[in-house]
Design a protein around this motif. Structure first.
Motif, short mmCIF file in Angstrom:
data_model
loop_
_atom_site.label_atom_id
_atom_site.label_comp_id
_atom_site.label_asym_id
_atom_site.label_seq_id
_atom_site.Cartn_x
_atom_site.Cartn_y
_atom_site.Cartn_z
N ALA A 93 0.75 -1.30 0.13
CA ALA A 93 0.13 0.09 0.18
C ALA A 93 0.91 1.26 -0.14
O ALA A 93 1.94 1.31 0.64
N GLY A 94 0.33 2.14 -0.74
CA GLY A 94 1.17 3.53 -0.71
C GLY A 94 0.56 4.42 -1.74
O GLY A 94 -0.45 4.56 -2.05
N VAL A 95 1.70 5.32 -2.28
CA VAL A 95 1.46 6.28 -3.47
C VAL A 95 2.30 5.64 -4.53
O VAL A 95 3.47 5.83 -4.45
N TYR A 121 -4.57 6.85 -11.00
CA TYR A 121 -4.77 7.23 -9.46
C TYR A 121 -3.86 6.84 -8.66
O TYR A 121 -3.52 5.58 -8.51
N VAL A 179 -3.17 6.53 -5.23
CA VAL A 179 -3.27 5.78 -4.08
C VAL A 179 -3.46 4.30 -4.32
O VAL A 179 -4.34 4.04 -5.14
N VAL A 180 -2.76 3.29 -3.85
CA VAL A 180 -2.76 1.77 -3.99
C VAL A 180 -2.84 1.36 -2.85
O VAL A 180 -2.20 1.63 -1.76
N TYR A 181 -3.49 -0.03 -2.90
CA TYR A 181 -3.50 -1.18 -1.90
C TYR A 181 -2.69 -2.23 -2.66
O TYR A 181 -2.06 -2.18 -3.63
N ALA A 216 -2.85 -4.15 4.13
CA ALA A 216 -2.53 -2.68 4.56
C ALA A 216 -3.12 -1.69 3.68
O ALA A 216 -3.50 -2.00 2.56
N SER A 217 -3.18 -0.62 4.16
CA SER A 217 -3.86 0.75 3.64
C SER A 217 -2.64 1.75 3.77
O SER A 217 -1.84 2.02 4.59
N LEU A 218 -2.86 2.72 2.87
CA LEU A 218 -1.79 3.93 2.94
C LEU A 218 -2.04 4.88 4.36
O LEU A 218 -1.09 4.91 4.97
N MET A 222 -12.50 1.43 -2.12
CA MET A 222 -11.54 1.97 -3.03
C MET A 222 -12.05 2.10 -4.32
O MET A 222 -12.41 3.11 -5.13
N THR A 252 -6.75 -6.33 -5.20
CA THR A 252 -7.03 -6.26 -3.86
C THR A 252 -8.10 -7.26 -3.30
O THR A 252 -7.84 -7.78 -2.56
#
Ligand SMILES: [Zn+2]
Lengths: 315, 314
Positions: free
Chosen positions: A248-250, A296, A298-300, B10-12, B92, B109
């Motif tokens: 997860a992150g950008v 886009y 933002v990702v998981y 997990a998530s941001l 999401m 996901t």
């Protein structure tokens, strides 16, 4: 000529209508005329097709003498969705492209789907223009189910699009507009291009030129062909690689769209803004054509980052 | 009872999505049963039922662990993220996890969530899913069984609920959790009840009791129970679908579970601006209202009611 092909009462005051713009030859002898339907807006958050419809209608308005067949343009199959940035069918929250062929007696999305099928039925050709979604940006491409490849690949080549993706049939896709229309004998192509909620002008211009070229080649209009770019095609031998985020992150991309990538080349990074750290570096698994890239950020874990066609074949 | 984290995503910026399981009895003892709570984040009745089950079984196990003959795993929900945002689907991308089974560990996901849930739940003798209806309707509590040619519908009588709806799987079912459990040889049942986004403790209690009864009949636990209904196995042929002929304000005259008779007015639809009566919906047969449209504005041809027909047996 603007025609209404479907109308139903909504609960409060309003009526839901589907409209098309029909272009016919000036000389009205209809016998033997070929007919094509340009359809878009089944997913309300996909806007790229609006510009293509505009460009086609504009050319047809300006060249009535060059029209030899029937061209129907349907810009908004999910009118409430298009006018409200809603991907699915509002209220019911279902994907309109999963309820075909629809029914007159079923719930509202199915009635709309049926209305579309009844209006388009009898066309020789149909082109269903999609714009991916808000998450991914797609190189202009035609997607064709393996079972229809023999019939549809030659037609798709006439559009001169960047990429033709022949994919394996999936059971749930049997409820799409394109599957229904192909079953009913209308040769239907699905175009995916650009990104949701946006218009990519160059893609729209290229695709409308490509559709005019295709219509010329099948005798619906009379116009000299304009030059088009090269088409890549995925065959049984070449392989489409999916790159999903490992964390997860950008996502920060390193590459622009429509590029040939080399094995091991950096596609981008997954970063953590809180920690100021790079969590993962994503590398291309092969030499090939990067035809899908995450838009886009933002990702998981698992979010699709890119698709790459290995072994580019030029035709 | 053993509380465990079955898996995480997990998530941001949020805490990780944690999927918790509550395990009773001895691990790997048989017969075994897994109970999975709502997959959509608006199944409040189902979350209530699952959490009451955890609470009840924990108490019973503390009192007397030997009451547990087999293993029970309860997963109250796989989707805390959606619950916490009052959303049905994955926050999401609005995808429904219950169309992702058996899942794909290398995929998107929600495919990964499905794969991990499936991996933790596909080796039980019995598999129960708690579900609210996915369409715009509220319903009586019933057992849904996918008819794949086995005797699951007969076995569903052990729940003691009044109705068992048996139907052939459609292409949409092939990607659902309950179907894939069956393919992997679990006896799979879906308990459907109530209305999305709301809590009906009475109907939820019926489902709760039905599950306890089932666990006892299958000799997974040993508790005193009341006998209940023998159950009516029905198919789509026994169900009368009543649609609204017009759009407007929907005024239902009968609750779900009500016995109605042929010719009885069961709803009225009014013009939403001038208030004129547009339609009186009439029961076309004798029977029980099993489902009712759950929103006061109705669309033309929307399903207003489903009635289980009361038919004389020759
Ligand atoms: Zn689309």
């Amino acid at each position: 000529m603007i025609e209404e092909v479907f109308r139903v009462n909504l609960p409060v005051e309003e009526q839901l209508t589907l409209k098309r713009n029909r272009f016919s030859p000036i000389d009205r002898d209809a016998a033997g005329q070929k007919r094509i339907s340009i359809v878009t807006g089944i997913h309300g958050d996909e806007i790229e097709g609006q510009y293509v419809c505009f460009l086609l209608a504009k050319w047809l308005n300006e060249n009535p003498d060059k029209i030899h067949g029937i061209i129907d343009i349907y810009p908004a199959m999910n009118p409430m969705g298009v006018d409200s940035i809603t991907r699915g069918f509002p209220f019911y929250d279902v994907d309109l492209n999963r309820v075909f062929p629809g029914s007159t007696t079923d719930f509202l999305p199915a009635q709309v789907a049926n209305g579309i099928v009844q209006a388009v039925k009898g066309s020789d050709y149909a082109i269903d223009i999609h714009a991916s979604n808000i998450f991914l940006k797609e190189l202009p491409q035609v997607r064709i189910s393996r079972s229809n490849a023999d019939e549809l690949v030659p037609l798709a080549k006439k559009i001169g699009i960047d990429f033709i993706w022949v994919h394996d049939a999936v059971t749930v896709l049997e409820s799409t507009f394109s599957h229904t229309m192909n079953t009913l004998g209308t040769k239907t192509l699905v175009v995916e291009m650009g990104v949701g909620m946006r218009i990519t002008k160059a893609y729209g211009q290229n695709l409308s030129e490509g559709i005019l070229n295709m219509m010329s080649q099948v005798g619906i209009i009379n116009r000299p062909l304009t030059p088009q770019g090269k088409t890549s095609i995925s065959t049984l031998n070449s392989q489409v690689h999916f790159i999903n985020s490992p964390s997860a992150g950008v996502f920060i991309p390193s590459l622009e769209h429509n590029v040939i990538v080399s094995k091991g080349e950096k596609l981008g990074e997954i970063i953590n803004p809180l920690l100021g750290e790079v969590k993962d570096v994503l590398l291309s698994p092969c030499d090939g054509l990067l035809f899908t890239i995450r838009e886009y950020p933002v990702v998981y874990e698992g979010s699709l980052i890119a698709r790459i066609l290995e072994d580019r074949k030029e035709i | 009872m053993k509380e465990e984290i079955l898996f995480e995503i997990a998530s941001l910026s949020r805490e990780p999505l944690r999927v918790k399981g509550f395990r009773f009895g001895q691990k790997d003892s048989t017969p075994s049963c897994v109970i999975v709570g709502p997959i959509a984040g608006n199944g409040i009745n189902q979350l209530w039922i699952a959490s009451r089950l955890v609470n009840f079984l924990r108490q019973k196990e503390l009192e007397n662990p030997s009451l547990f003959k087999g293993e029970i795993l309860i997963i109250p929900t796989v989707n805390p993220y959606s619950f916490n945002m009052s959303k049905a689907f994955w926050p999401m991308d609005n995808t429904d996890i219950d169309v992702m089974f058996p899942g794909y560990e290398q995929g998107e996901t929600t495919q990964r969530i499905a794969a991990r849930l499936f991996e933790k739940t596909n080796n039980f003798d019995y598999a129960l899913l708690l579900e609210a209806r996915k369409d715009h309707s509220e319903c009586i509590p019933y057992v849904k069984v996918l008819d794949t040619g086995d005797d699951s519908a007969e076995e569903a009588r052990d729940f003691g609920l009044d109705f068992i709806h048996s139907r052939k799987p459609t292409t949409h079912d092939t990607v659902s959790l309950s179907y894939n459990w069956k393919i992997w040889n679990a006896k799979s049942f879906t308990l459907v009840s109530g209305k999305k986004g709301s809590l009906d403790k009475g109907d939820s209690r019926k489902v709760f009791d039905a599950i306890i009864r089932f666990l006892c009949k299958k000799e997974i636990i040993n508790l005193p129970i009341f006998e209940c209904s023998k159950g009516n196995i029905i198919t789509n042929e026994n169900i009368e679908v009543i649609k609204s002929g017009t759009a407007g304000l929907f005024d239902s005259l009968v609750p779900v579970g009500e016995h109605v008779i042929h010719g009885q007015p069961i709803a009225r639809v009014y013009h939403s601006l001038d208030g004129s009566l547009l339609q009186t919906i009439i029961a076309p047969c004798d029977g029980i209202i099993s489902c009712r449209y759950d929103y006061p504005l109705i669309f033309q041809n929307a399903i207003a009611f489903r009635i289980i027909r009361l038919e004389s047996k020759i």
